[in-house]
Design a protein around this motif. Sequence first.
Motif, PDB file in Angstrom:
ATOM      1  N   ALA A 104       0.837  -1.215   0.000  1.00 58.36           N
ATOM      2  CA  ALA A 104       0.000   0.000   0.000  1.00 58.36           C
ATOM      3  C   ALA A 104       0.869   1.262   0.000  1.00 58.36           C
ATOM      4  CB  ALA A 104      -0.947  -0.016   1.192  1.00 58.36           C
ATOM      5  N   SER A 105       2.094   1.162   0.534  1.00 57.95           N
ATOM      6  CA  SER A 105       2.969   2.347   0.519  1.00 57.95           C
ATOM      7  C   SER A 105       3.475   2.618  -0.899  1.00 57.95           C
ATOM      8  CB  SER A 105       4.146   2.189   1.490  1.00 57.95           C
ATOM      9  OG  SER A 105       5.141   1.355   0.933  1.00 57.95           O
ATOM     10  N   PHE A 106       3.606   1.540  -1.703  1.00 63.25           N
ATOM     11  CA  PHE A 106       4.004   1.766  -3.103  1.00 63.25           C
ATOM     12  C   PHE A 106       2.843   2.410  -3.866  1.00 63.25           C
ATOM     13  CE2 PHE A 106       6.554  -2.314  -2.257  1.00 63.25           C
ATOM     14  CZ  PHE A 106       7.559  -1.597  -1.637  1.00 63.25           C
ATOM     15  N   ALA A 107       1.627   2.010  -3.540  1.00 69.08           N
ATOM     16  CA  ALA A 107       0.461   2.666  -4.154  1.00 69.08           C
ATOM     17  C   ALA A 107       0.429   4.137  -3.737  1.00 69.08           C
ATOM     18  CB  ALA A 107      -0.822   1.959  -3.739  1.00 69.08           C
ATOM     19  N   ALA A 108       0.723   4.387  -2.449  1.00 69.32           N
ATOM     20  CA  ALA A 108       0.722   5.772  -1.951  1.00 69.32           C
ATOM     21  C   ALA A 108       1.785   6.591  -2.687  1.00 69.32           C
ATOM     22  CB  ALA A 108       0.970   5.772  -0.448  1.00 69.32           C
ATOM     23  N   SER A 109       2.950   5.997  -2.872  1.00 73.75           N
ATOM     24  CA  SER A 109       4.049   6.707  -3.505  1.00 73.75           C
ATOM     25  C   SER A 109       3.716   7.033  -4.977  1.00 73.75           C
ATOM     26  CB  SER A 109       5.298   5.828  -3.392  1.00 73.75           C
ATOM     27  OG  SER A 109       6.394   6.467  -3.902  1.00 73.75           O
ATOM     28  N   LEU A 110       3.081   6.074  -5.665  1.00 76.17           N
ATOM     29  CA  LEU A 110       2.652   6.360  -7.042  1.00 76.17           C
ATOM     30  C   LEU A 110       1.528   7.395  -7.039  1.00 76.17           C
ATOM     31  CD1 LEU A 110       2.746   2.779  -8.535  1.00 76.17           C
ATOM     32  CD2 LEU A 110       3.866   4.769  -9.535  1.00 76.17           C
ATOM     33  N   GLY A 111       0.634   7.260  -6.046  1.00 73.71           N
ATOM     34  CA  GLY A 111      -0.463   8.225  -5.921  1.00 73.71           C
ATOM     35  C   GLY A 111       0.071   9.638  -5.760  1.00 73.71           C
ATOM     36  N   ALA A 112       1.176   9.770  -5.024  1.00 69.33           N
ATOM     37  CA  ALA A 112       1.780  11.099  -4.833  1.00 69.33           C
ATOM     38  C   ALA A 112       2.246  11.641  -6.181  1.00 69.33           C
ATOM     39  CB  ALA A 112       2.946  10.999  -3.859  1.00 69.33           C
ATOM     40  N   LYS A 113       2.807  10.751  -7.009  1.00 78.61           N
ATOM     41  CA  LYS A 113       3.259  11.201  -8.341  1.00 78.61           C
ATOM     42  C   LYS A 113       2.059  11.603  -9.201  1.00 78.61           C
ATOM     43  CE  LYS A 113       7.664   8.830  -8.096  1.00 78.61           C
ATOM     44  NZ  LYS A 113       8.520   7.717  -8.459  1.00 78.61           N
ATOM     45  N   TYR A 114       0.958  10.853  -9.096  1.00 82.32           N
ATOM     46  CA  TYR A 114      -0.244  11.217  -9.869  1.00 82.32           C
ATOM     47  C   TYR A 114      -0.732  12.609  -9.432  1.00 82.32           C
ATOM     48  CZ  TYR A 114      -0.640   6.159 -10.909  1.00 82.32           C
ATOM     49  OH  TYR A 114      -0.414   4.862 -11.309  1.00 82.32           O
ATOM     50  N   LEU A 115      -0.794  12.817  -8.113  1.00 84.46           N
ATOM     51  CA  LEU A 115      -1.338  14.099  -7.639  1.00 84.46           C
ATOM     52  C   LEU A 115      -0.377  15.246  -7.941  1.00 84.46           C
ATOM     53  CD1 LEU A 115      -3.109  13.110  -4.295  1.00 84.46           C
ATOM     54  CD2 LEU A 115      -4.108  13.441  -6.553  1.00 84.46           C
ATOM     55  N   GLU A 116       0.913  14.950  -7.965  1.00 87.25           N
ATOM     56  CA  GLU A 116       1.868  16.000  -8.354  1.00 87.25           C
ATOM     57  C   GLU A 116       1.652  16.402  -9.812  1.00 87.25           C
ATOM     58  OE1 GLU A 116       5.565  14.344  -7.064  1.00 87.25           O
ATOM     59  OE2 GLU A 116       5.291  15.160  -5.036  1.00 87.25           O
ATOM     60  N   GLU A 117       1.306  15.424 -10.646  1.00 89.15           N
ATOM     61  CA  GLU A 117       1.005  15.752 -12.050  1.00 89.15           C
ATOM     62  C   GLU A 117      -0.184  16.711 -12.132  1.00 89.15           C
ATOM     63  OE1 GLU A 117       2.525  11.573 -14.107  1.00 89.15           O
ATOM     64  OE2 GLU A 117       0.376  11.921 -13.859  1.00 89.15           O
ATOM     65  N   ALA A 118      -1.081  16.615 -11.127  1.00 88.61           N
ATOM     66  CA  ALA A 118      -2.247  17.509 -11.114  1.00 88.61           C
ATOM     67  C   ALA A 118      -1.923  18.830 -10.426  1.00 88.61           C
ATOM     68  CB  ALA A 118      -3.408  16.815 -10.407  1.00 88.61           C
ATOM     69  N   GLY A 119      -0.671  19.010 -10.033  1.00 85.33           N
ATOM     70  CA  GLY A 119      -0.253  20.303  -9.499  1.00 85.33           C
ATOM     71  C   GLY A 119      -0.205  20.394  -7.978  1.00 85.33           C
ATOM     72  N   TYR A 120      -0.477  19.301  -7.277  1.00 86.31           N
ATOM     73  CA  TYR A 120      -0.415  19.344  -5.809  1.00 86.31           C
ATOM     74  C   TYR A 120       1.007  19.051  -5.337  1.00 86.31           C
ATOM     75  CZ  TYR A 120      -5.492  19.034  -6.059  1.00 86.31           C
ATOM     76  OH  TYR A 120      -6.812  19.268  -6.343  1.00 86.31           O
ATOM     77  N   ASN A 121       1.300  19.589  -4.180  1.00 86.95           N
ATOM     78  CA  ASN A 121       2.574  19.287  -3.525  1.00 86.95           C
ATOM     79  C   ASN A 121       2.329  18.156  -2.554  1.00 86.95           C
ATOM     80  OD1 ASN A 121       4.973  20.435  -4.025  1.00 86.95           O
ATOM     81  ND2 ASN A 121       4.378  22.418  -3.119  1.00 86.95           N
ATOM     82  N   VAL A 122       2.955  17.052  -2.751  1.00 87.50           N
ATOM     83  CA  VAL A 122       2.628  15.897  -1.902  1.00 87.50           C
ATOM     84  C   VAL A 122       3.891  15.307  -1.313  1.00 87.50           C
ATOM     85  CG1 VAL A 122       1.413  13.682  -1.828  1.00 87.50           C
ATOM     86  CG2 VAL A 122       0.742  15.384  -3.505  1.00 87.50           C
ATOM     87  N   ARG A 123       3.810  14.972  -0.025  1.00 82.55           N
ATOM     88  CA  ARG A 123       4.925  14.251   0.595  1.00 82.55           C
ATOM     89  C   ARG A 123       4.458  12.813   0.808  1.00 82.55           C
ATOM     90  NH1 ARG A 123       7.632  15.504   6.510  1.00 82.55           N
ATOM     91  NH2 ARG A 123       8.543  13.425   6.714  1.00 82.55           N
ATOM     92  N   THR A 124       5.332  11.880   0.508  1.00 84.78           N
ATOM     93  CA  THR A 124       4.922  10.486   0.712  1.00 84.78           C
ATOM     94  C   THR A 124       5.982   9.749   1.522  1.00 84.78           C
ATOM     95  OG1 THR A 124       4.267   8.425  -0.359  1.00 84.78           O
ATOM     96  CG2 THR A 124       5.849   9.776  -1.563  1.00 84.78           C
ATOM     97  N   GLU A 125       5.515   8.950   2.455  1.00 86.86           N
ATOM     98  CA  GLU A 125       6.420   8.172   3.292  1.00 86.86           C
ATOM     99  C   GLU A 125       5.635   7.016   3.889  1.00 86.86           C
ATOM    100  OE1 GLU A 125       8.379  10.749   6.040  1.00 86.86           O
ATOM    101  OE2 GLU A 125      10.036   9.353   6.324  1.00 86.86           O
ATOM    102  N   GLN A 126       6.325   5.915   4.217  1.00 87.07           N
ATOM    103  CA  GLN A 126       5.619   4.813   4.873  1.00 87.07           C
ATOM    104  C   GLN A 126       5.118   5.292   6.240  1.00 87.07           C
ATOM    105  OE1 GLN A 126       9.075   2.592   4.333  1.00 87.07           O
ATOM    106  NE2 GLN A 126       8.286   1.379   2.642  1.00 87.07           N
ATOM    107  N   ALA A 127       3.953   4.795   6.631  1.00 85.86           N
ATOM    108  CA  ALA A 127       3.276   5.331   7.815  1.00 85.86           C
ATOM    109  C   ALA A 127       4.132   5.247   9.076  1.00 85.86           C
ATOM    110  CB  ALA A 127       1.961   4.600   8.022  1.00 85.86           C
ATOM    111  N   HIS A 128       4.847   4.116   9.246  1.00 90.34           N
ATOM    112  CA  HIS A 128       5.632   3.950  10.474  1.00 90.34           C
ATOM    113  C   HIS A 128       6.785   4.943  10.540  1.00 90.34           C
ATOM    114  CE1 HIS A 128       7.776   1.505   7.510  1.00 90.34           C
ATOM    115  NE2 HIS A 128       6.618   0.894   7.333  1.00 90.34           N
ATOM    116  N   GLU A 129       7.276   5.415   9.402  1.00 88.26           N
ATOM    117  CA  GLU A 129       8.341   6.417   9.386  1.00 88.26           C
ATOM    118  C   GLU A 129       7.750   7.829   9.490  1.00 88.26           C
ATOM    119  OE1 GLU A 129      11.833   6.175   9.401  1.00 88.26           O
ATOM    120  OE2 GLU A 129      11.118   4.240  10.112  1.00 88.26           O
ATOM    121  N   LEU A 130       6.652   8.038   8.805  1.00 87.97           N
ATOM    122  CA  LEU A 130       6.013   9.367   8.850  1.00 87.97           C
ATOM    123  C   LEU A 130       5.610   9.712  10.279  1.00 87.97           C
ATOM    124  CD1 LEU A 130       5.027  11.792   7.219  1.00 87.97           C
ATOM    125  CD2 LEU A 130       2.931  10.542   6.680  1.00 87.97           C
ATOM    126  N   GLU A 131       5.339   8.677  11.070  1.00 86.64           N
ATOM    127  CA  GLU A 131       4.930   8.901  12.454  1.00 86.64           C
ATOM    128  C   GLU A 131       5.991   9.712  13.218  1.00 86.64           C
ATOM    129  OE1 GLU A 131       3.328   5.431  14.344  1.00 86.64           O
ATOM    130  OE2 GLU A 131       3.425   6.369  16.324  1.00 86.64           O
TER     131      GLU A 131
END
Length: 597
Positions: free
Chosen positions: A310-337
């Motif tokens: 799911a973190s790889f999906a999140a990381s790709l999702g961040a790239k998709y949303l960046e293409e739409a112009g959003y600034n997105v940070r992505t990290e695995q949940a246990h590290e983002l904590e």
Amino acid sequence: MVAGLIDRGLSKCIDVGLLLVMCGIVGYYGNDEAAEKIYRGLKRLEYRGYDSAGIATAGNPSIKVEKGEGTIDEVSEAEIDGTSGIGHTRWATHGGVNDRNAHPHTDCGEEIAVVHNGIINNYEGLKEKLKNRGHSFSSETDTEVVPHMLEEKMEEGLTLKEALMDVEERLEGSYAIAAVLKTGEMVAVKQDSPLAIGVNGSEKFLASDVTPFLEHTSKAIFLEDGDVVEFNGKLEIYNQREPVEREIQEVDWDAEQASKEGHDHFMQKEIKEQPKTVKKASFQDKSDLEEAVKMLDKADEIYLTGCGTASFAASLGAKYLEEAGYNVRTEQAHELEYSADSISEDDLVIAVSQSGETADLLSLLDKSPAPTLAVVNAVGSTLARQSDHTLYINAGPEIGVASTKAFTSQLGVLKLLQYASEGEIEEGRQKLLETAEAVEKVLENNKDTIEAISDYFTGKEHAYFIGRDKGYEMADEAALKLKELSYIHAEAFPGGEFKHGTLALVEEGTPVVAFLKDNGYDEIVSNAAEARSRGADLIGVGKNEISSFEYFIEIPDKGLEEIVEVAPFQMIAYLTSVELGHNPDKPRNLAKSVTVK
Ligand code: F6R
């Protein structure tokens, strides 16, 4: 294995430290033989753990327990009767996997049996006091304090329900606990661990998720934290000792979806189901997508997170949303904590998960003050219930421990969100419909190559996966699938990084798999060539075959590439695992729903 009545000879135990479990529980209360229904229910929950298993039925004048190390099929030998009972399938994280630690656990008089999913943090102190008062323990588990505490309360004259209410106030931790009394009464309590009730007229079920009772009913109650349930003729739910009403929900999953439907393994079925599930991922309510876009637009910072696949999906999702112009940070949940302090209430956390019960993810969300948008599969899961807004990926039950169809549906929904934010929902849906067709084609057209690559991998000990840009997450996911199922050491690297050290490991015959995307195409081809010069066997995936590669999987030039590219590698991992004699549905040491940190 301990079959038949519980072995009282095991009352002396060796303490090996905290025994944490992450498991599945099932209960049945009705007019039929409980053991058979519980057994079938546990089979559905084995994805939550399969180190040991057990069933207890209320068989006046005593509780009957059958339990031990191994899967429920290995444990379930003797027939135990009774029309109410509980069961458990376990995944241990600390401490021994053995017969005596298998659930259910009983009190001294064997009148009460208990199963538990979660952790009781203060069990050591409670156990010490119980021992001083003469209680005898048979296991190292935290769970076993519960039947003894219930026993004491009932000796004081409380009913089973009242006893559980008292006991619950003294427990610290996370738990879904079910207890059955020799007379047939059954009770349960939930705190920070999932627990659902299935309602089928006079017949009631309880389970860690809905899959064990889907074959009997689609009517479910998802309990809230602090709920105590009494099954005693009718169903009563209490919170803070007061009766409460909980909505009965219709669950849109069916029992067929939770069965193998003629396939050898759930994983095989789930890989092949993807043309259907990707299509279903596109069936998002327009208003739900628009609400999600509002959340994106309002956020100062967007965090996209998950764990494992799911973190790889999140990381790709961040790239998709960046293409739409959003600034997105992505990290695995246990590290983002560890950076949770920097998340503010004006930000947005997008949490991606199949189960919606992953402890690392829920723990981050506990600490984050930002609103949460969930992209999740499991209906009624903790994540879905605790989030401010939910986009269900509609993949249906995923039983194979390795995530396949949930991953591609997560990608589908995240891509659709990108389209929605650009005001192009219909175009996004169209893209997913094309993707569904392309997935079917890529598996069909490359069947022989997929089998040949699987054969090839069975003779290898190491494999490296490389990709650039969105090809990197694909490399990550393909490597994870191969290693977790075949136990072949597989690692993924950005193509550019490979030559900064890891290339030293490449020798004659080392497999290197390259994801050839348009972005960075020339560079990744060069990275593959650098490996080839050191003796690597090259496996490629992309739109145009390169004939000098040992194996090449050509993907159709339509649909969402990431979904189309990953499907053959799911199948390769599956086939390699089967060829090596492993069970791909139950890879060693793993469980599907990782409900401990
Ligand atoms: C690997 C796999 C895991 C899960 C991870 C998160 O095949 O399935 O890496 O993706 O444990 O689980 P969920 O998606 O339930 O949060």
